[in-house]
Design an enzyme around this catalytic site. Structure first.
Site, PDB file in Angstrom:
ATOM      1  N   GLY A 193      76.268 -48.045  53.595  1.00 52.63           N
ATOM      2  CA  GLY A 193      76.858 -49.368  53.714  1.00 52.63           C
ATOM      3  C   GLY A 193      77.884 -49.433  54.822  1.00 52.63           C
ATOM      4  O   GLY A 193      78.671 -50.368  54.885  1.00 52.63           O
TER       5      GLY A 193
ATOM      6  N   GLU B 223      74.184 -41.326  52.936  1.00 50.89           N
ATOM      7  CA  GLU B 223      72.827 -41.594  53.425  1.00 50.89           C
ATOM      8  C   GLU B 223      72.828 -42.833  54.301  1.00 50.89           C
ATOM      9  O   GLU B 223      72.258 -43.855  53.939  1.00 50.89           O
ATOM     10  CB  GLU B 223      71.882 -41.752  52.230  1.00 50.89           C
ATOM     11  CG  GLU B 223      72.534 -42.509  51.108  1.00 50.89           C
ATOM     12  CD  GLU B 223      71.707 -42.651  49.868  1.00 50.89           C
ATOM     13  OE1 GLU B 223      71.117 -41.650  49.461  1.00 50.89           O
ATOM     14  OE2 GLU B 223      71.675 -43.768  49.340  1.00 50.89           O
ATOM     15  N   PRO B 224      73.447 -42.742  55.462  1.00 48.94           N
ATOM     16  CA  PRO B 224      73.536 -43.893  56.350  1.00 48.94           C
ATOM     17  C   PRO B 224      72.244 -44.142  57.127  1.00 48.94           C
ATOM     18  O   PRO B 224      71.538 -43.205  57.494  1.00 48.94           O
ATOM     19  CB  PRO B 224      74.662 -43.502  57.316  1.00 48.94           C
ATOM     20  CG  PRO B 224      74.609 -42.013  57.350  1.00 48.94           C
ATOM     21  CD  PRO B 224      74.118 -41.554  56.018  1.00 48.94           C
ATOM     22  N   GLY B 225      71.953 -45.409  57.341  1.00 52.48           N
ATOM     23  CA  GLY B 225      70.856 -45.787  58.224  1.00 52.48           C
ATOM     24  C   GLY B 225      71.449 -46.495  59.429  1.00 52.48           C
ATOM     25  O   GLY B 225      71.501 -45.971  60.543  1.00 52.48           O
TER      26      GLY B 225
ATOM     27  N   TYR C 106      68.474 -62.605  57.987  1.00 52.91           N
ATOM     28  CA  TYR C 106      69.811 -62.298  57.460  1.00 52.91           C
ATOM     29  C   TYR C 106      70.917 -63.116  58.125  1.00 52.91           C
ATOM     30  O   TYR C 106      72.092 -62.831  57.914  1.00 52.91           O
ATOM     31  CB  TYR C 106      70.153 -60.817  57.707  1.00 52.91           C
ATOM     32  CG  TYR C 106      69.260 -59.820  57.040  1.00 52.91           C
ATOM     33  CD1 TYR C 106      69.170 -59.756  55.643  1.00 52.91           C
ATOM     34  CD2 TYR C 106      68.533 -58.901  57.788  1.00 52.91           C
ATOM     35  CE1 TYR C 106      68.373 -58.806  55.035  1.00 52.91           C
ATOM     36  CE2 TYR C 106      67.737 -57.945  57.172  1.00 52.91           C
ATOM     37  CZ  TYR C 106      67.658 -57.905  55.806  1.00 52.91           C
ATOM     38  OH  TYR C 106      66.875 -56.957  55.203  1.00 52.91           O
TER      39      TYR C 106
ATOM     40  N   CYS D 283      55.310 -70.189  66.015  1.00 48.69           N
ATOM     41  CA  CYS D 283      55.254 -71.581  65.606  1.00 48.69           C
ATOM     42  C   CYS D 283      56.044 -71.811  64.330  1.00 48.69           C
ATOM     43  O   CYS D 283      55.504 -72.128  63.268  1.00 48.69           O
ATOM     44  CB  CYS D 283      53.798 -72.025  65.488  1.00 48.69           C
ATOM     45  SG  CYS D 283      53.019 -71.982  67.109  1.00 48.69           S
ATOM     46  N   GLU D 284      57.307 -71.545  64.424  1.00 47.31           N
ATOM     47  CA  GLU D 284      58.324 -71.811  63.403  1.00 47.31           C
ATOM     48  C   GLU D 284      59.618 -71.815  64.177  1.00 47.31           C
ATOM     49  O   GLU D 284      59.652 -71.366  65.315  1.00 47.31           O
ATOM     50  CB  GLU D 284      58.395 -70.664  62.387  1.00 47.31           C
ATOM     51  CG  GLU D 284      57.274 -70.692  61.405  1.00 47.31           C
ATOM     52  CD  GLU D 284      57.554 -69.869  60.167  1.00 47.31           C
ATOM     53  OE1 GLU D 284      58.726 -69.802  59.737  1.00 47.31           O
ATOM     54  OE2 GLU D 284      56.589 -69.300  59.659  1.00 47.31           O
TER      55      GLU D 284
ATOM     56  N   TYR E  81      66.594 -51.658  61.207  1.00 52.40           N
ATOM     57  CA  TYR E  81      65.921 -52.778  60.546  1.00 52.40           C
ATOM     58  C   TYR E  81      65.367 -53.791  61.540  1.00 52.40           C
ATOM     59  O   TYR E  81      65.360 -54.989  61.274  1.00 52.40           O
ATOM     60  CB  TYR E  81      66.865 -53.461  59.532  1.00 52.40           C
ATOM     61  CG  TYR E  81      67.470 -52.450  58.591  1.00 52.40           C
ATOM     62  CD1 TYR E  81      66.678 -51.803  57.648  1.00 52.40           C
ATOM     63  CD2 TYR E  81      68.806 -52.092  58.682  1.00 52.40           C
ATOM     64  CE1 TYR E  81      67.211 -50.847  56.806  1.00 52.40           C
ATOM     65  CE2 TYR E  81      69.351 -51.130  57.844  1.00 52.40           C
ATOM     66  CZ  TYR E  81      68.544 -50.509  56.915  1.00 52.40           C
ATOM     67  OH  TYR E  81      69.071 -49.556  56.091  1.00 52.40           O
TER      68      TYR E  81
HETATM   69  C1  LIG Z   1      68.927 -48.822  52.720  1.00 55.27           C
HETATM   70  C2  LIG Z   1      69.564 -47.715  52.053  1.00 55.27           C
HETATM   71  C3  LIG Z   1      70.501 -46.922  52.724  1.00 55.27           C
HETATM   72  C4  LIG Z   1      70.962 -47.189  54.134  1.00 55.27           C
HETATM   73  O1  LIG Z   1      71.802 -48.296  54.225  1.00 55.27           O
HETATM   74  P1  LIG Z   1      72.499 -48.660  55.621  1.00 55.27           P
HETATM   75  O2  LIG Z   1      73.252 -49.892  55.352  1.00 55.27           O
HETATM   76  O3  LIG Z   1      71.428 -48.835  56.630  1.00 55.27           O
HETATM   77  O4  LIG Z   1      73.358 -47.520  55.982  1.00 55.27           O
HETATM   78  C5  LIG Z   1      71.020 -45.855  52.049  1.00 55.27           C
HETATM   79  N1  LIG Z   1      70.644 -45.566  50.787  1.00 55.27           N
HETATM   80  C6  LIG Z   1      69.756 -46.302  50.107  1.00 55.27           C
HETATM   81  C7  LIG Z   1      69.375 -45.926  48.726  1.00 55.27           C
HETATM   82  C8  LIG Z   1      69.192 -47.403  50.706  1.00 55.27           C
HETATM   83  O5  LIG Z   1      68.302 -48.133  50.023  1.00 55.27           O
END
Ligand SMILES: *Cc1c(COP(=O)(O)O)cnc(C)c1O
Length: 410
Positions: free
Chosen positions: A227, A268-270, A311, A337-338, A365
């Site tokens: 997050g 667990e960052p994305g 979003y 076409c939206e 994303y």
């Molecule tokens: C999507 C997700 C993340 C990554 O969230 P970010 O906001 O991209 O860092 C981490 N853990 C879980 C379980 C998720 O579903």
């Protein structure tokens, strides 16, 4: 990315040259930025035994997964397919945490067979898993601490009505299921949502999880989810990772003393790792002046880049064909076409037809949510790695749209 000798460059390479070479629209990733974000995060938590598990769903290109594996990262997978991609990228099964939501017990069993760590987010599955495996396979339990966090409803997961995790109020039931089935809980997990601004919110959630952790005697790790917010606008506040690192590490180390064992602190960052490393470039097909607005219409749309529409996400856009010069206000739209508006009233250097516009923060994303809507093919992906551009996914062709079609006699 920076401006050098009046050109936008990524790791020394002019961006317009890259797009001319691979075609438009195009996703470009800067591996050096992924590496520096990974290092910044591990540095922030250097005082505790930290481990990062990259959240594969943000950007799932196999080369990105491999890059994180080489950095020493684990992988957070939310589907059995992501688990398989992780294994294909060379991750050790024990370096993959499988964190699904509302999937079937069969899919969870398939993941268990592959030997990855299993994170369970509802009581029903916990019971079924316990009946089947007892103490043969340890589990992680996803707890919902009911902390309100996250940038908007779609991305916040910790609130009371959320479908994610097992309510903190059901911990006694979790313990009963665990004891009856002689299960081993090796980890506790929380993930309260995306775009958390406030370090205090994190710490409050952490307190709740640490309290709960005292009730489980055999833990190896506590997974604090993700997050972390990054800047999308120039003046955006991002998660103060150094401050969080200092506070949470200290608190976590105290906890470990009290608990009697050194546990691993997991994140667990994305978005944090890949958002700013990605750029999406598209060509201006038309500049269209209406009575009140000047539109820049691109050779792409919500099919390739849906975050602004889905979003209400703000993505900065720049005209990389004209790094300097006088500016005008444009509304940047797609060809679908939206109403697919990427940004309203954006100040950019004057846009001519044929100019390339670049969107920032297109790592997380973005490609991962691209579709074939309007029967458009998905763009190519290029990775700039150690000063060189590499094609890491080919642009789709018409055949990709028809390969699974079964034609019948009509
Ligand atoms: C999507 C997700 C993340 C990554 O969230 P970010 O906001 O991209 O860092 C981490 N853990 C879980 C379980 C998720 O579903």
């Amino acid at each position: 990315m920076e401006i050098k000798r009046n050109q936008y460059v990524i790791d020394g390479l002019p961006v317009t040259k890259i797009v001319e070479k691979y075609g438009s629209p195009l996703y470009i990733y800067e591996s050096a930025k992924m590496v520096s974000q990974y290092q910044r995060m591990t540095d922030a938590f250097r005082d505790s035994k930290v481990r990062i598990y990259y959240a594969a769903k943000a950007l799932t290109n196999l080369n990105v997964l491999k890059l994180f594996r080489e950095l020493g990262s684990g992988l957070d997978a939310v589907s059995i397919q992501e688990v398989r991609l992780g294994l294909k990228a060379g991750f050790d099964p024990q370096d993959i945490i499988y964190t699904p939501n509302c999937v079937s017990i069969e899919e969870i069993e398939a993941a268990a067979k592959l030997g990855v760590r299993i994170n369970i987010d509802n009581i029903s599955i916990l019971e079924q898993f316990g009946h089947k495996y007892g103490n043969n396979i340890p589990v992680c339990v996803r707890i919902n601490p009911h902390i309100m966090a996250g940038g908007n409803q779609k991305i916040s997961t910790g609130h009371i009505d959320s479908k994610f995790g097992i309510s903190i109020y059901q911990v006694p039931l979790v313990k009963r299921v665990v004891e009856t089935n002689n299960m081993r809980v090796e980890g506790l997990h929380m993930h309260t949502g995306s775009d958390i601004l406030d370090v205090d919110v994190f710490l409050r959630g952490a307190e709740i999880i640490l309290d709960t952790a005292m009730e489980f005697a055999e833990l190896d790790y506590i997974d604090f989810g993700s997050g972390f917010k990054v800047a999308y606008k120039p003046d955006d506040i991002e998660t103060d990772i150094e401050m969080l690192g200092t506070h949470l590490s200290a608190r976590f180390n105290d906890f470990c003393k009290e608990y009697g064992r050194e546990l691993t602190l997991i994140f667990e960052p994305g978005k944090y790792l890949v958002s700013e490393a990605g750029y999406f470039v598209a060509r201006t097909n038309v500049v269209k002046q209406t009575t009140s607005t000047v539109f820049a219409g691109l050779d792409t749309g919500m099919n390739h880049f849906i975050r602004p529409m889905f979003y209400d996400a703000y993505h900065e856009v720049v005209n990389i064909s004209k790094p300097t010069g006088k500016t005008r206000i444009y509304t940047v739209v797609g060809y679908i076409c939206e109403t697919d508006t990427f940004g309203w009233n954006r100040k950019m250097t004057e846009v001519s037809e044929g100019d390339y516009l670049l969107f920032k923060n297109a790592g997380a994303y973005c490609y991962a949510m691209a579709s074939n809507y309007n029967s458009r093919v998905r763009p190519a992906e290029v990775m700039v790695h150690k000063g060189k551009d590499h094609l890491v996914r080919k642009r789709e062709v018409l055949e990709d749209l028809t390969r699974n079609i079964v034609e019948i006699d009509l």
